[in-house]
Each structure stands twice: as structure tokens, then as C-alpha cells.
Design a protein around this motif. Structure first.
Motif, PDB file in Angstrom:
ATOM      1  N   GLY A  94      -3.005   0.877   4.311  1.00  0.00           N
ATOM      2  CA  GLY A  94      -1.732   0.221   4.635  1.00  0.00           C
ATOM      3  C   GLY A  94      -1.373   0.420   6.097  1.00  0.00           C
ATOM      4  O   GLY A  94      -0.975  -0.528   6.784  1.00  0.00           O
ATOM      5  N   ALA A  95      -1.546   1.667   6.575  1.00  0.00           N
ATOM      6  CA  ALA A  95      -1.224   1.962   7.973  1.00  0.00           C
ATOM      7  C   ALA A  95      -2.154   1.185   8.906  1.00  0.00           C
ATOM      8  O   ALA A  95      -1.725   0.698   9.953  1.00  0.00           O
ATOM      9  N   MET A  96      -3.427   1.035   8.480  1.00  0.00           N
ATOM     10  CA  MET A  96      -4.369   0.310   9.347  1.00  0.00           C
ATOM     11  C   MET A  96      -4.017  -1.168   9.447  1.00  0.00           C
ATOM     12  O   MET A  96      -4.232  -1.798  10.482  1.00  0.00           O
ATOM     13  N   TYR A  97      -3.485  -1.733   8.350  1.00  0.00           N
ATOM     14  CA  TYR A  97      -3.074  -3.145   8.418  1.00  0.00           C
ATOM     15  C   TYR A  97      -1.978  -3.341   9.471  1.00  0.00           C
ATOM     16  O   TYR A  97      -1.839  -4.408  10.036  1.00  0.00           O
ATOM     17  N   PHE A 151       0.838  -1.201   0.000  1.00  0.00           N
ATOM     18  CA  PHE A 151       0.000   0.000   0.000  1.00  0.00           C
ATOM     19  C   PHE A 151       0.877   1.256   0.000  1.00  0.00           C
ATOM     20  O   PHE A 151       0.593   2.226  -0.705  1.00  0.00           O
ATOM     21  N   ILE A 152       1.937   1.237   0.811  1.00  0.00           N
ATOM     22  CA  ILE A 152       2.777   2.436   0.950  1.00  0.00           C
ATOM     23  C   ILE A 152       3.488   2.760  -0.363  1.00  0.00           C
ATOM     24  O   ILE A 152       3.485   3.904  -0.820  1.00  0.00           O
ATOM     25  N   PHE A 153       4.070   1.749  -1.032  1.00  0.00           N
ATOM     26  CA  PHE A 153       4.761   1.999  -2.305  1.00  0.00           C
ATOM     27  C   PHE A 153       3.783   2.512  -3.356  1.00  0.00           C
ATOM     28  O   PHE A 153       4.079   3.450  -4.088  1.00  0.00           O
ATOM     29  N   LEU A 202      -6.099   7.403   0.838  1.00  0.00           N
ATOM     30  CA  LEU A 202      -6.881   6.220   1.233  1.00  0.00           C
ATOM     31  C   LEU A 202      -5.996   4.969   1.282  1.00  0.00           C
ATOM     32  O   LEU A 202      -6.060   4.184   2.233  1.00  0.00           O
ATOM     33  N   MET A 203      -5.157   4.804   0.234  1.00  0.00           N
ATOM     34  CA  MET A 203      -4.299   3.609   0.196  1.00  0.00           C
ATOM     35  C   MET A 203      -3.317   3.613   1.368  1.00  0.00           C
ATOM     36  O   MET A 203      -3.053   2.568   1.969  1.00  0.00           O
ATOM     37  N   ILE A 204      -2.805   4.786   1.705  1.00  0.00           N
ATOM     38  CA  ILE A 204      -1.836   4.840   2.800  1.00  0.00           C
ATOM     39  C   ILE A 204      -2.552   4.605   4.137  1.00  0.00           C
ATOM     40  O   ILE A 204      -2.013   3.955   5.036  1.00  0.00           O
ATOM     41  N   ALA A 205      -3.791   5.114   4.229  1.00  0.00           N
ATOM     42  CA  ALA A 205      -4.565   4.876   5.459  1.00  0.00           C
ATOM     43  C   ALA A 205      -4.831   3.380   5.603  1.00  0.00           C
ATOM     44  O   ALA A 205      -4.725   2.817   6.700  1.00  0.00           O
ATOM     45  N   ILE A 212     -14.119  13.445   3.717  1.00  0.00           N
ATOM     46  CA  ILE A 212     -13.031  14.241   4.293  1.00  0.00           C
ATOM     47  C   ILE A 212     -13.135  14.293   5.820  1.00  0.00           C
ATOM     48  O   ILE A 212     -12.209  13.908   6.529  1.00  0.00           O
ATOM     49  N   SER A 213     -14.291  14.804   6.311  1.00  0.00           N
ATOM     50  CA  SER A 213     -14.406  14.990   7.771  1.00  0.00           C
ATOM     51  C   SER A 213     -14.840  13.720   8.487  1.00  0.00           C
ATOM     52  O   SER A 213     -14.503  13.528   9.657  1.00  0.00           O
ATOM     53  N   GLY A 214     -15.639  12.883   7.796  1.00  0.00           N
ATOM     54  CA  GLY A 214     -16.093  11.648   8.438  1.00  0.00           C
ATOM     55  C   GLY A 214     -14.984  10.618   8.499  1.00  0.00           C
ATOM     56  O   GLY A 214     -14.448  10.323   9.559  1.00  0.00           O
ATOM     57  N   TRP A 215     -14.613  10.124   7.356  1.00  0.00           N
ATOM     58  CA  TRP A 215     -13.619   9.035   7.289  1.00  0.00           C
ATOM     59  C   TRP A 215     -12.254   9.474   7.813  1.00  0.00           C
ATOM     60  O   TRP A 215     -11.768   8.967   8.820  1.00  0.00           O
ATOM     61  N   PHE A 216     -11.635  10.451   7.155  1.00  0.00           N
ATOM     62  CA  PHE A 216     -10.248  10.768   7.512  1.00  0.00           C
ATOM     63  C   PHE A 216     -10.117  11.361   8.915  1.00  0.00           C
ATOM     64  O   PHE A 216      -9.253  10.949   9.686  1.00  0.00           O
ATOM     65  N   THR A 217     -10.970  12.354   9.233  1.00  0.00           N
ATOM     66  CA  THR A 217     -10.789  13.024  10.529  1.00  0.00           C
ATOM     67  C   THR A 217     -11.057  12.068  11.691  1.00  0.00           C
ATOM     68  O   THR A 217     -10.276  12.012  12.647  1.00  0.00           O
ATOM     69  N   LEU A 218     -12.138  11.301  11.617  1.00  0.00           N
ATOM     70  CA  LEU A 218     -12.418  10.368  12.721  1.00  0.00           C
ATOM     71  C   LEU A 218     -11.309   9.317  12.850  1.00  0.00           C
ATOM     72  O   LEU A 218     -10.941   8.914  13.951  1.00  0.00           O
TER      73      LEU A 218
END
Lengths: 105, 414
Positions: free
Chosen positions: B68-71, B18-20, B63-66, B190-196
Motif C-alpha cells: 500500500g505504501a509503495m503504491y 491495503f492499509i485498512f 507485506l500488505m502495508i508495504a 526479512i533481510s532481503g525484501w524488507f530491509t532493502l
């Protein structure tokens, strides 16, 4: 092994454990106050009771594995059992002078 | 209480895939924005190239980095292993194909974006299933579960609305509701997914990176209450078209964000680590930016100027709050991932590097400062229609993205 030799070995193990560093804080597990107890259960077997700074520590497996490997390096020890506990919880008061100094306190 | 080994570390290849991918998407999106500067500064955001760049940036990078980070973060924060790693790799492949084909379709023939959009939707739903199944296994759900769980619900709604928008554009279906869907899509994404999500993981990472101890978590439920009610009010205002509801919603979002900032401040007051790392300090700076943007958005609302200021506010919010938080935390997460892969089995046997030695920290300052000034210039250029300001700002952002990508990739050489 008499009592004095046992105390000397526990001290040796504690000193040797200073090789295990928390890579995020760059402080060893002893000065960080993570090692709660070291007891010799048999002649060549040790049981270490330890904790981590937080239950969700991402370095959980690495640090516990590191402690085990480090102790098994000693020729006096053939078997090491690591018990991870959350109670009593870690607190900064458990850090040594050297640990606090390393963290800038 | 004796704890067994969690065995919760994720196969490193999964988050790194995901990160690459995300670094590549970041670079392409920034070049696309740079080459379409005229449309950008004139506020023509709804043209294919800008659509493509925006989605590549938001979906391909953020989104992809989020994901990857969540995994990597979900297993450590919630003390439960990922439900199915193999499913994770398939999910990565499906989402990556979906994001790339969607960005290409938006650029070349937006009317043909439905099929790629559906592939992407499948990828994201697979991710939601993965996270849902993983969180279900958590022994004791807590307030972090609520933040992350709600963020995942918002992601689901965002993507459903996004697909409805593409479908509406293609067939005319629900065209009367296009505006409601579009605004809700932006708000929840933006405010729902990413901010929360950032709120939730900040509660884990801020105490961890500062070694805070003895702080309280009761304030988090007020943060959640205010912010989620604010989201609901703004969402309802789109449907009911009540301006007072819109203003109330933005006020609650401001109160929620301010409570979060105050709570993080209280946590950091209890820190043991005196000097905080530079990347982490920049992630904290993102909170101040987020607060300022929420305040500006509320002032714009009550002075009835929101419509004309929405574009620069959204750009600043995405870049200075969301992207900045992600970049700051990523500067900490990537070295940890690689360190775990390379050194976790030799710790205690031989000397191992510290995490801060795994990444070039000297590059952090120019990268983060270039991002700040670049984004500020781009936001001002949109508000003032200034072409030169835009190009200087976007060049700074693009250059910072390249150096950031190099710094991240260089970690795997350590």
C-alpha cells in the motif's frame, strides 16, 4: 498600469501567496523561499516561477495547484501561469527570516 | 529546466485498501500470538497457530502495508505514475483473498495450504509486475531504484521458496533441501525484501521529513554493496554448509547496516528542520535497534550460539526494526494520504490543517514505548522461557496495536 502600480501588484501577489502553506513544514511558500519570480506578462496575467524543496516532493501537485488558485483569487488577476523549475535548486539560504524562525533555526 | 505537472498521485482508495486490511491483520495476528503463548515461549514456532499468526503478521500486515505504501511512495519517489491502477485494485483483491485463505488453511489444515498459497503467489506476482512496469517508466534510474528493485527480486524469491516449502510439505518434493529452502525463505524475506525496501525509501523520506539539504548520496552504493554481498554469502552458506561463509555473511550484513546508519546520520546532520517529529524520531530509533540486532546476531555467529538465539533475534528484528520502521513512517504517510485527498484542491483557497494536525501525535509516545517494551519482554521471555514476561509483553504489544489502529482510522474523520 504604470511601473509603480505593477510593483505594488507584484508585492500584493507575493503577500497573498503567504496563504499557501506547506502542510508538512507548516510554513508558507514565500517564507520557505519557493517563489523565485513573479512577473506580470499582461495587464491581468501573471507568470510565477517557483521550485519545491525536493524533486520528489509528494506535495508537488497540491502546492502548485494551491499557488495558482491563490493568485486567481485576486480580482486583478484573470490568468496565472506557474512554471516549476529545479534550477537553481532550492536551498535553505532562500528562506526568509520568518521561515527560518518557524523551522526552529 | 521547466517541469511539467507530474500528475503522479495515486487514487487514494488503492493505498487505503491495503492499509485498512493490514490493520485488521495486525490485530488478529497479535491476538493469535497472545492466545498461543505457551507454544511461543517454548520455541514451538512450527505449530499451525503460530504459522498462521506469523504469516498473517508478515504477509497480512507488513507485506500488505508495504505494498500500500509503495503504491503511494513509488510515484512520488521515482516521479512516475503507477502503471495501471485498475490492475492494482485487482491485485489487492487477489492478494487479500490469498492471505486470508492461506492464514486460515495454515491454522486448520496446513496440508491444504497449497491452493491458497498459489492465490497469494499470483497476487504478489501481480504486484511485482505492477512495480516492474512502473519502475521501467522511470526516466532516470538511481540508487533508490537499485534498492527497491533488489527488494522486489528478494520478495519474488521469498515467495517462490515459500510455495516450494508448502509443496514439499504436501508431496515430499525436494525434502532433502527443505532446511536450505526454509532458511533462505527467512533470510530473503526479512533481510532481503524488507530491509532493502526500508533502506531505499528511508533515503527518500529521511531527508524529506528533516528538510536535509546538500548531503551526499555516494555512501549509499557502499551500503548496497556490503548488504547485498552479505545476503549472498549467507545464502551460499546455507547451500554449501560452510560456517566461515555464514560468519563472513553476517559480518558484511553488519557492516552494510552500520554504513546505512552512518549515512542517515550524515544526512540528518545537514537538516534544516531542527526539531524532528516524534513518529519520525521513532522510525530513526528503529535503525538503532536494527544495528543492535545485527551486532548481536554477528556476536552470536562468531561464538557459535546463533542456532539457540536465532528465534528471539528474528522476533526482535521483525518487530523492532521492520515493524517499528513501518509504524513510524506510517504515522507520517497516512495523514499525508488523507490530507491530499481532502485538502489538496482547496490549498490556497482556504485555511488547511497541517499534516501533524491530521493524526493524534500525543498517542504516538505511549504506542511506540509500549511496542518497544512489549517486544523486548517477548524476546527475553522466549530466550528465558518466562511465561509471565511473555504475557505482559504480548499484552502491551496487542494493546499498542489496537491504539495504533484507532489512531490510523481516526485520520479519515479529519
Amino acid at each position: 498600469m504604470n511601473l509603480q502600480e505593477q510593483i505594488a501588484l507584484v508585492d500584493k501577489i507575493r503577500e497573498h501567496l503567504k496563504k499557501v502553506m506547506d502542510p508538512e513544514l507548516n510554513i508558507n511558500v514565500v517564507d520557505l523561499g519557493l517563489i523565485y519570480d513573479i512577473s506580470l506578462v499582461e495587464e491581468n496575467a501573471v507568470e510565477i516561477v517557483m521550485t519545491l524543496t525536493t524533486p520528489g516532493c509528494p506535495l508537488h501537485d497540491s502546492i502548485i495547484g494551491g499557488v495558482k488558485h491563490c493568485v486567481l483569487e485576486l480580482e486583478e488577476i484573470d490568468h496565472a501561469e506557474i512554471q516549476l523549475v529545479w534550477e537553481p535548486a532550492w536551498s535553505p539560504e532562500k528562506m526568509t527570516e520568518a521561515g527560518l524562525k518557524a523551522i526552529g533555526r | 529546466m521547466i517541469v511539467k505537472n507530474t500528475g503522479s498521485e495515486t487514487n487514494i482508495k488503492l493505498p487505503f485498501s491495503f492499509i485498512f486490511f493490514s490493520i485488521l491483520a495486525l490485530l488478529i495476528s497479535q491476538f493469535l500470538i497472545l492466545f498461543n503463548g505457551d507454544a511461543f515461549i517454548n520455541g514451538h514456532f512450527r505449530i499451525p497457530a503460530i504459522w498462521s499468526a506469523a504469516h498473517l503478521f508478515i504477509l497480512g500486515w507488513a507485506l500488505m502495508i508495504a505494498m500500500g505504501a509503495m503504491y503511494q511512495l513509488v510515484p512520488v519517489a521515482f516521479l512516475t505514475p503507477i502503471w495501471n491502477e485498475k490492475f492494482g485494485f485487482i491485485q489487492f483483491a487477489v492478494t487479500a483473498v490469498g492471505v486470508v485463505s492461506f492464514a486460515i488453511a495454515l491454522y486448520i489444515i496446513p496440508s491444504k495450504a497449497l491452493i491458497p498459497g498459489i492465490i497469494m503467489l499470483i497476487g504478489i506476482i501481480m504486484f511485482l509486475i505492477q512495480m516492474g512496469m512502473t519502475l521501467r517508466k522511470q526516466a532516470k534510474p538511481n540508487i533508490l531504484t537499485l534498492f527497491v528493485g533488489s527488494a522486489l527480486v528478494c520478495l519474488f524469491l521469498t515467495i517462490i521458496m515459500g510455495i516450494s516449502l508448502v509443496f514439499s510439505m504436501k508431496t515430499g518434493f525436494a525434502s532433502n533441501y527443505y532446511s536450505i529452502l526454509f532458511h533462505s525463505h527467512l533470510l530473503l524475506g526479512i533481510s532481503g525484501w524488507f530491509t532493502l525496501l526500508i533502506f531505499g525509501f528511508s533515503y527518500k523520506m529521511a531527508p524529506m521529513f528533516s528538510l536535509s539539504h546538500g548531503y551526499e548520496m555516494k555512501q549509499a552504493k557502499y551500503v548496497y554493496g556490503f548488504y547485498s554481498t552479505g545476503l549472498l554469502f549467507v545464502l551460499l552458506s546455507f547451500v554449501l554448509d560452510f560456517s566461515w561463509l555464514f560468519k563472513c555473511g553476517f559480518f558484511l550484513l553488519l557492516v552494510g547496516f552500520s554504513s546505512f546508519m552512518w549515512h542517515i546520520y550524515l544526512i540528518l546532520k545537514k537538516r534544516v528542520k531542527k526539531k524532528l517529529d516524534l513518529p519520525f524520531r521513532f522510525a530513526l530509533l528503529a535503525i538503532i535497534f536494527g544495528e543492535m540486532i545485527h551486532l548481536l546476531a554477528f556476536i552470536a555467529c562468531i561464538s557459535n550460539q546463533f542456532a539457540s538465539l536465532a528465534a528471539p533475534l528474528i522476533v526482535a528484528y521483525i518487530m523492532l526494526w521492520i515493524a517499528y520502521s513501518i509504524i513510524g513512517y506510517l504515522y507520517k504517510i497516512v495523514p499525508f494520504l488523507w490530507w491530499t485527498h481532502k485538502y489538496s484542491h482547496v490549498i490556497g483557497k482556504k485555511d488547511v490543517p497541517a499534516l501533524k494536525d491530521m493524526i493524534n501525535e500525543k498517542l504516538a509516545l505511549p504506542i511506540f514505548l509500549s511496542f518497544i517494551f512489549g517486544i523486548l519482554l517477548v524476546s527475553i521471555s522466549i530466550a528465558l522461557n518466562g511465561q509471565m514476561l511473555f504475557y505482559i509483553g504480548q499484552l502491551l504489544v496487542t494493546a499498542a496495536s489496537i491504539v495504533f489502529g484507532i489512531a490510523i482510522l481516526a485520520v479519515i474523520k479529519k
